[in-house]
Scaffold this motif. Structure first.
Motif, PDB file in Angstrom:
ATOM      1  N   GLU A  44      -6.537   4.463  13.254  1.00 38.92           N
ATOM      2  CA  GLU A  44      -7.432   5.079  14.237  1.00 38.92           C
ATOM      3  C   GLU A  44      -8.287   4.017  14.924  1.00 38.92           C
ATOM      4  OE1 GLU A  44      -8.860   8.003  16.541  1.00 38.92           O
ATOM      5  OE2 GLU A  44      -7.453   8.410  14.891  1.00 38.92           O
ATOM      6  N   ARG A  45      -8.814   3.118  14.142  1.00 43.42           N
ATOM      7  CA  ARG A  45      -9.662   2.063  14.694  1.00 43.42           C
ATOM      8  C   ARG A  45      -8.850   1.113  15.581  1.00 43.42           C
ATOM      9  NH1 ARG A  45     -12.753  -2.420  10.929  1.00 43.42           N
ATOM     10  NH2 ARG A  45     -13.530  -3.765  12.617  1.00 43.42           N
ATOM     11  N   ILE A  46      -7.650   0.764  15.144  1.00 34.40           N
ATOM     12  CA  ILE A  46      -6.806  -0.148  15.913  1.00 34.40           C
ATOM     13  C   ILE A  46      -6.390   0.483  17.231  1.00 34.40           C
ATOM     14  CG2 ILE A  46      -4.525  -1.245  15.924  1.00 34.40           C
ATOM     15  CD1 ILE A  46      -4.857  -1.795  12.950  1.00 34.40           C
ATOM     16  N   TYR A  47      -6.088   1.772  17.195  1.00 29.04           N
ATOM     17  CA  TYR A  47      -5.679   2.461  18.426  1.00 29.04           C
ATOM     18  C   TYR A  47      -6.810   2.472  19.442  1.00 29.04           C
ATOM     19  CZ  TYR A  47      -3.629   6.032  21.448  1.00 29.04           C
ATOM     20  OH  TYR A  47      -3.114   6.706  22.520  1.00 29.04           O
ATOM     21  N   GLU A  48      -8.012   2.727  18.972  1.00 29.55           N
ATOM     22  CA  GLU A  48      -9.168   2.734  19.873  1.00 29.55           C
ATOM     23  C   GLU A  48      -9.395   1.353  20.474  1.00 29.55           C
ATOM     24  OE1 GLU A  48     -10.821   5.257  20.938  1.00 29.55           O
ATOM     25  OE2 GLU A  48      -9.780   6.724  19.672  1.00 29.55           O
ATOM     26  N   ASP A  49      -9.120   0.302  19.695  1.00 29.58           N
ATOM     27  CA  ASP A  49      -9.297  -1.066  20.184  1.00 29.58           C
ATOM     28  C   ASP A  49      -8.139  -1.523  21.056  1.00 29.58           C
ATOM     29  OD1 ASP A  49     -11.631  -1.123  18.762  1.00 29.58           O
ATOM     30  OD2 ASP A  49     -10.824  -2.268  17.077  1.00 29.58           O
ATOM     31  N   GLY A  50      -7.036  -0.782  21.027  1.00 30.09           N
ATOM     32  CA  GLY A  50      -5.872  -1.163  21.826  1.00 30.09           C
ATOM     33  C   GLY A  50      -5.131  -2.369  21.293  1.00 30.09           C
ATOM     34  N   GLU A  51      -5.239  -2.631  19.975  1.00 34.11           N
ATOM     35  CA  GLU A  51      -4.571  -3.785  19.369  1.00 34.11           C
ATOM     36  C   GLU A  51      -3.151  -3.390  18.963  1.00 34.11           C
ATOM     37  OE1 GLU A  51      -5.431  -6.812  19.108  1.00 34.11           O
ATOM     38  OE2 GLU A  51      -7.525  -6.724  19.752  1.00 34.11           O
ATOM     39  N   ILE A  52      -2.230  -3.501  19.914  1.00 29.92           N
ATOM     40  CA  ILE A  52      -0.866  -3.036  19.701  1.00 29.92           C
ATOM     41  C   ILE A  52      -0.156  -3.827  18.607  1.00 29.92           C
ATOM     42  CG2 ILE A  52       0.039  -4.526  21.517  1.00 29.92           C
ATOM     43  CD1 ILE A  52       1.256  -0.994  20.632  1.00 29.92           C
ATOM     44  N   ALA A  53      -0.457  -5.133  18.469  1.00 28.72           N
ATOM     45  CA  ALA A  53       0.228  -5.969  17.475  1.00 28.72           C
ATOM     46  C   ALA A  53      -0.082  -5.490  16.059  1.00 28.72           C
ATOM     47  CB  ALA A  53      -0.177  -7.428  17.655  1.00 28.72           C
ATOM     48  N   PHE A  54      -1.352  -5.206  15.770  1.00 32.44           N
ATOM     49  CA  PHE A  54      -1.713  -4.718  14.435  1.00 32.44           C
ATOM     50  C   PHE A  54      -1.159  -3.313  14.207  1.00 32.44           C
ATOM     51  CE2 PHE A  54      -4.958  -8.089  14.404  1.00 32.44           C
ATOM     52  CZ  PHE A  54      -4.821  -8.532  13.100  1.00 32.44           C
ATOM     53  N   PHE A  55      -1.175  -2.488  15.248  1.00 31.14           N
ATOM     54  CA  PHE A  55      -0.657  -1.121  15.092  1.00 31.14           C
ATOM     55  C   PHE A  55       0.829  -1.145  14.739  1.00 31.14           C
ATOM     56  CE2 PHE A  55       0.824   3.047  16.336  1.00 31.14           C
ATOM     57  CZ  PHE A  55      -0.209   3.881  15.927  1.00 31.14           C
ATOM     58  N   SER A  56       1.565  -2.087  15.343  1.00 32.86           N
ATOM     59  CA  SER A  56       2.999  -2.179  15.064  1.00 32.86           C
ATOM     60  C   SER A  56       3.268  -2.557  13.611  1.00 32.86           C
ATOM     61  CB  SER A  56       3.645  -3.209  15.991  1.00 32.86           C
ATOM     62  OG  SER A  56       3.151  -4.509  15.735  1.00 32.86           O
ATOM     63  N   MET A  57       2.298  -3.196  12.930  1.00 31.96           N
ATOM     64  CA  MET A  57       2.462  -3.539  11.521  1.00 31.96           C
ATOM     65  C   MET A  57       2.224  -2.326  10.628  1.00 31.96           C
ATOM     66  SD  MET A  57       0.552  -7.247  11.465  1.00 31.96           S
ATOM     67  CE  MET A  57       1.208  -7.715   9.869  1.00 31.96           C
ATOM     68  N   LEU A  58       1.404  -1.390  11.095  1.00 31.14           N
ATOM     69  CA  LEU A  58       1.113  -0.200  10.293  1.00 31.14           C
ATOM     70  C   LEU A  58       2.170   0.883  10.465  1.00 31.14           C
ATOM     71  CD1 LEU A  58      -2.743   0.267  10.798  1.00 31.14           C
ATOM     72  CD2 LEU A  58      -1.555  -1.128   9.117  1.00 31.14           C
ATOM     73  N   ALA A  77       0.841  -1.195   0.000  1.00 30.84           N
ATOM     74  CA  ALA A  77       0.000   0.000   0.000  1.00 30.84           C
ATOM     75  C   ALA A  77       0.881   1.252   0.000  1.00 30.84           C
ATOM     76  CB  ALA A  77      -0.922   0.003   1.228  1.00 30.84           C
ATOM     77  N   GLU A  78       0.316   2.334  -0.483  1.00 29.22           N
ATOM     78  CA  GLU A  78       1.070   3.588  -0.509  1.00 29.22           C
ATOM     79  C   GLU A  78       1.276   4.093   0.918  1.00 29.22           C
ATOM     80  OE1 GLU A  78       0.729   8.084  -2.462  1.00 29.22           O
ATOM     81  OE2 GLU A  78      -0.733   6.513  -2.957  1.00 29.22           O
ATOM     82  N   GLU A  79       2.470   4.601   1.181  1.00 30.15           N
ATOM     83  CA  GLU A  79       2.790   5.061   2.537  1.00 30.15           C
ATOM     84  C   GLU A  79       1.837   6.175   2.972  1.00 30.15           C
ATOM     85  OE1 GLU A  79       6.179   7.803   3.890  1.00 30.15           O
ATOM     86  OE2 GLU A  79       7.021   5.803   4.160  1.00 30.15           O
ATOM     87  N   ASP A  80       1.349   6.021   4.179  1.00 31.20           N
ATOM     88  CA  ASP A  80       0.503   7.038   4.803  1.00 31.20           C
ATOM     89  C   ASP A  80      -0.789   7.315   4.023  1.00 31.20           C
ATOM     90  OD1 ASP A  80       0.509   8.254   7.203  1.00 31.20           O
ATOM     91  OD2 ASP A  80       1.584  10.048   6.583  1.00 31.20           O
ATOM     92  N   CYS A  81      -1.279   6.321   3.300  1.00 31.51           N
ATOM     93  CA  CYS A  81      -2.517   6.518   2.544  1.00 31.51           C
ATOM     94  C   CYS A  81      -3.701   6.574   3.513  1.00 31.51           C
ATOM     95  CB  CYS A  81      -2.713   5.396   1.530  1.00 31.51           C
ATOM     96  SG  CYS A  81      -2.908   3.755   2.259  1.00 31.51           S
ATOM     97  N   ALA A  82      -4.841   7.016   2.993  1.00 33.95           N
ATOM     98  CA  ALA A  82      -6.026   7.176   3.836  1.00 33.95           C
ATOM     99  C   ALA A  82      -6.472   5.851   4.443  1.00 33.95           C
ATOM    100  CB  ALA A  82      -7.158   7.797   3.012  1.00 33.95           C
ATOM    101  N   ALA A  83      -6.304   4.753   3.689  1.00 35.59           N
ATOM    102  CA  ALA A  83      -6.725   3.444   4.189  1.00 35.59           C
ATOM    103  C   ALA A  83      -5.942   3.068   5.444  1.00 35.59           C
ATOM    104  CB  ALA A  83      -6.531   2.387   3.102  1.00 35.59           C
ATOM    105  N   ILE A  84      -4.634   3.330   5.435  1.00 36.20           N
ATOM    106  CA  ILE A  84      -3.806   3.016   6.603  1.00 36.20           C
ATOM    107  C   ILE A  84      -4.139   3.945   7.759  1.00 36.20           C
ATOM    108  CG2 ILE A  84      -1.433   3.113   7.465  1.00 36.20           C
ATOM    109  CD1 ILE A  84      -0.477   1.901   4.895  1.00 36.20           C
TER     110      ILE A  84
END
Length: 715
Positions: free
Chosen positions: A452-466, A440-447
Motif C-alpha cells: 500500500e505504501r509503495i503504491y502510493e509512492d509510485g515505486e514500481i521497482a519495489f512493487f514488482s518485488m512484492l 516471508a509468508e505469502e500475502d502476509c500483513a507485512a507485505i
C-alpha cells in the motif's frame, strides 16, 4: 565442525549414493540405454554435489536433525557433570598437605584436560581451511596445466589456408547447426584431432593429408563436441572433482563422464550422418589412433581418440549402434525421474536447522537447538529466543550478510517482519528486500501494508518485488485499482504476475489508440489536422510541428522538409491547448540547435577510418582505444582486396576475451567484407576497449572502410 563444511560433506555423501546407483545400473544397462542419456544423467549428480539445496523433508535432513538434537542435549549434560566452581573441590583431609589437593581433585583433572579440549575445538572449527586450500591448489594446478597445454598447441600450430578444407569446414558447421566461426589449425605434434578454446573454438589436426571421408567424420565429431558445449561440461566436472578431492567416488565419476562423453558423441554423430556409416566412422577412429602415443593430450581438450582400451569399447558400441525402441525410451524417462527424485529425497544437511547458539554460527539460532532449557521453559525462554533472532537480523543487516539476515528474518514474528520491511524500503535496499520477501509468508500483513505504501509512492521497482509473493486474489484487487487509476506501469507488473501478458498487450494497444484519437481530436479543435504522420495547419503542410508539454517532460516533434510552415502548440499549466503559433526564425534556430539538425546523419557518431596496406596472417592491428556506454551502436563496414578471412572485434585485454566480434570468409566471386551492427547492452559492462582488425587465416591487402560508434540516443 564448521556448519558449511558439514553441509558440504553431506552433499558429497548424497552424491556418492547417486554415483553408486548409476555405476551399479551401468553394469546391467550399459548396452541397452541411449549413450547420450548415460552421459548427461551425470549432470544430476554434479548438481547434487555442487548445489547446497534440498527439500526440508529428506532422508539425510531428518537424520542430521536427529543427530544434532542428541548432541545438543548430551553436551550440556556432560558439562553439568564436570565441577568447575571452587566450592566443588573437597576440603583437604587431616594429615595431608595442601599441595596434594589439586592433584587428587576432579577440578585438577578438568584443568589439565581443558588445553587439549581447546586445541581439538580449534582444529575442528578450522578444518574447513584444509579442505578449501587443497581444493584451490588442485584447481590452480589443473588450470595451469591446461594453460601450458594451450600455449604448447598454439606455439606449434599454423592456420589452414587450403580453401577447399575451409569450405568443407564451413559446410560441416552448417550441417552440425554451429553458427559461430570455427578456426582450423595444423600442428604435427598432436596425436589426434582435437578441439580447444572456449570462446574462440579451434579444431587442431595432426596434418592436412586426410582423406575427404575421414576429414568429414573428424569435423562432425569435433563440431558435435562444440555444439554440445562438452568443454564447459568437462571443466564443470573438474571443478566438482577439485571441491570433493577427498572423495574417491567423485574421482571415479570424473573418469566415467570422460568415457561417456566420447560414446555419446559417437552416437550423436552417427544419428546425424546415418547408421549405415558406422563402419567408415570406426575406421576414422582407427586411423586417428595410429599416432596416439606421440603426445598425451590435456584433459581440458576434446579429442577424437583416447587410449586403446577405450577405443576398442567405442568401436564395439559403434558397430552395435541401433536406434532404441519405444520401450527403452520409456525406461530411460523413468530412470531419469528416478535419479532426480533420488537426488531430492536423499537431500543434504539442513544448515538452517542445525547446531547450537555457540560460536556465533548463524545456523545455531534454530528453535530446536537454542538451549535445552528453551524446550522446557515458558514465555521467558521464548522471549529470549526472539531477542536472539532480532539481534541476529541486526548483525546480518549491518554486516550486509544476506544469508544471515534471511535466516533470522524468517524466524521473526509478523510485527517485527513488518518493521524490517519498512526499514529496508526506507533505505532503498533492493537486495535485502528481495531476501526478506522471499522467506516471508505469502500475502502476509507485512507485505500487504508495505505494498500500500509503495503504491502510493509510485515505486514500481519495489512493487514488482512484492507482486510474486501475493495471492491471486490480492493481485486481482490491485489490478482493478491500477486499471481504475489508469496507471499503466503498475498494470504491466500485475498482468505479468498473473501471467496475462497478452491481455496487457491488447489493453496497452487499445489505450494508445484511444490516446492518439483524443490527441488528434484536440489538434483538430485547434485547427491542426493529421494525415498519417503529416500535419496540416490552415490547409498548409507543416514543416516543423512542436507540441511541448508543461515542464518539457514530454513533447511531440515532427519534421517534414516538404512542408511550408513551422508551428508550435500553445498549452497552459493544466496541459490544455490554448492555441497555435507560427514559429519565428530564432525559435527554429534554437530548436534545431537543441535537437541536432544533423541527427539523421549521425553527426555525433565517431567514425574510425580504416586504410591499411597489409595485415599479415594471424596479425591483429589495433585501431585505438575507445570508451563505450550502454546503448551505443557499433557498425563495421570493412573490405579487403585479397585474403581469405577477416575478423573485427573489441578487446579489454582480459584473458583474450573478445567482444562484438564480426568474422567473415571470402565467398566465391565476391569481395571479402566484414559488415555488422551491434548495440552495447548487458551482460557486457561498458568501459574502455581496444579495437582490432585481424587477418584470420592469411595475409590481407588493401583493407579499407570505416567503423562507426553512434552514441546512445542518436538516430
Amino acid at each position: 565442525m564448521n556448519q558449511i563444511l558439514k553441509l558440504f560433506l553431506s552433499m558429497s555423501f548424497s552424491g556418492s549414493l547417486l554415483i553408486l546407483f548409476l555405476l551399479l545400473g551401468k553394469r546391467f544397462l550399459k548396452d541397452k540405454i541411449n549413450r547420450q542419456w548415460q552421459y548427461y544423467i551425470w549432470a544430476v549428480v554434479v548438481l547434487r554435489l555442487l548445489l547446497p539445496f534440498g527439500p526440508e523433508a529428506s532422508l539425510l535432513g531428518r537424520t542430521y536433525q536427529a543427530v544434532d538434537r542428541a548432541v545438543a542435549r548430551t553436551v550440556p549434560l556432560r558439562q553439568q557433570s564436570l565441577p568447575d566452581a571452587p566450592e566443588s573441590v573437597p576440603a583437604p583431609a587431616a594429615g595431608r598437605g595442601t599441595d596434594n589437593v589439586h592433584g587428587d581433585s576432579p577440578a585438577g583433572d578438568s584443568a589439565a584436560f581443558h588445553p587439549f579440549q581447546d586445541i581439538g575445538t580449534l582444529l575442528m572449527d578450522h578444518i574447513w581451511l584444509v579442505w578449501l586450500m587443497a581444493a584451490l591448489g588442485l584447481m590452480i594446478r589443473k588450470a595451469t596445466i591446461y594453460q601450458g597445454f594451450i600455449r604448447y598447441i598454439k606455439a606449434g600450430s599454423v592456420p589452414v589456408s587450403d580453401m577447399e578444407m575451409l569450405d568443407r569446414l564451413s559446410m560441416a558447421a552448417e550441417q552440425a547447426s554451429v553458427k559461430r566461426p570455427i578456426e582450423l589449425w595444423v600442428n604435427p605434434l598432436v596425436s589426434s584431432p582435437l578441439l580447444i578454446g572456449f570462446f574462440r573454438p579451434c579444431i587442431v589436426l595432426p596434418g592436412t593429408d586426410v582423406s575427404e571421408k575421414n576429414f568429414q567424420y573428424i569435423l562432425m565429431h569435433e563440431l558435435t563436441h562444440y555444439r554440445r558445449r562438452d568443454m564447459f561440461y568437462k571443466w564443470l566436472v573438474q571443478f566438482t572433482v577439485c571441491l570433493h578431492w577427498f572423495n574417491p567416488l567423485v574421482h571415479l565419476m570424473g573418469r566415467e563422464i570422460t568415457r561417456a562423453c566420447e560414446f555419446s558423441c559417437d552416437e550423436a554423430v552417427l544419428a546425424r550422418m546415418g547408421y549405415e556409416n558406422a563402419q567408415d566412422y570406426g575406421q576414422t577412429l582407427l586411423d586417428a589412433m595410429a599416432a596416439v602415443w606421440r603426445y598425451r593430450e590435456n584433459p581440458g581438450a576434446v579429442t577424437l581418440s583416447e587410449n586403446k582400451r577405450l577405443l576398442k569399447e567405442r568401436l564395439s558400441a559403434i558397430v552395435n549402434f541401433r536406434e532404441k525402441s519405444k520401450a527403452m525410451r520409456f525406461l530411460t524417462g523413468a530412470l531419469t525421474l528416478l535419479v532426480i527424485s533420488g537426488a531430492a529425497f536423499i537431500g543434504v544437511y539442513p544448515v538452517v536447522q542445525a547446531g547450537s547458539p555457540a560460536g556465533g554460527n548463524p545456523a545455531a539460532y534454530d528453535s530446536q537447538a537454542v538451549s535445552p532449557r528453551a524446550e522446557k521453559g515458558g514465555q521467558g525462554d521464548m522471549d529470549a529466543v526472539g531477542i536472539q533472532y532480532s539481534q541476529m537480523a541486526e548483525k546480518g543487516y549491518e554486516a550486509s550478510s544476506l544469508p544471515l539476515f534471511q535466516l533470522a528474518f524468517c524466524r521473526l514474528d509478523e510485527a517485527e517482519q513488518g518493521e524490517w520491511l519498512d526499514r529496508i524500503y526506507a533505505d532503498g535496499d533492493f537486495a535485502f528486500m528481495g531476501a526478506a520477501v522471499a522467506v516471508a509468508e505469502e500475502d502476509c500483513a507485512a507485505i500487504r501494508n508495505l505494498a500500500e505504501r509503495i503504491y502510493e509512492d509510485g515505486e514500481i521497482a519495489f512493487f514488482s518485488m512484492l507482486a510474486p509473493h501475493m495471492s491471486e486474489e490480492t493481485l486481482l484487487a490491485w489490478l482493478d485499482r491500477a486499471l481504475e487509476d489508469g496507471d499503466i506501469s503498475f498494470q504491466s507488473v500485475l498482468f505479468d504476475a498473473l501471467d496475462r501478458d497478452e491481455e496487457y498487450d491488447e489493453l496497452k494497444e487499445a489505450q494508445e489508440e484511444a490516446w492518439d484519437e483524443a490527441q488528434a481530436a484536440e489538434y483538430r479543435a485547434a485547427g491542426v489536422t493529421m494525415d498519417g504522420k503529416d500535419y496540416y495547419y490552415r490547409e498548409q503542410l507543416v514543416d516543423i510541428f512542436l507540441d511541448m508539454r508543461p515542464g518539457k517532460a514530454f513533447y511531440t516533434l515532427s519534421m517534414n522538409p516538404e512542408g511550408t510552415v513551422n508551428i508550435r502548440i500553445l498549452r497552459n499549466d493544466e496541459n490544455e491547448i490554448t492555441g497555435v503559433a507560427y514559429m519565428t526564425e530564432a525559435e527554429v534556430a534554437e530548436l534545431l540547435g537543441e535537437t541536432g539538425e544533423d541527427s539523421n546523419d549521425e553527426a555525433d557518431a565517431e567514425t574510425i577510418p580504416v586504410d591499411l596496406d597489409t595485415i599479415t596472417a594471424g596479425e591483429s592491428v589495433c585501431l585505438g582505444e575507445y570508451t563505450l556506454a550502454f546503448g551505443d551502436r557499433i557498425r563495421y563496414d570493412i573490405s579487403a582486396e585479397t585474403g581469405t578471412g577477416m575478423t573485427v572485434f573489441f578487446d579489454r585485454g582480459e584473458k583474450n576475451t573478445v567482444y562484438w566480434a564480426a568474422h567473415n570468409l571470402r565467398q566465391e566471386d565476391e569481395p571479402l567484407k566484414c559488415t555488422a551492427e551491434f548495440i552495447v547492452e548487458p551482460p557486457i559492462k561498458p568501459g574502455t576497449f581496444k579495437l582490432y582488425i585481424q587477418a584470420t587465416y592469411d595475409t590481407l591487402k588493401e583493407v579499407k572502410g570505416s567503423i562507426s560508434i553512434v552514441p546512445a540516443g542518436a538516430s
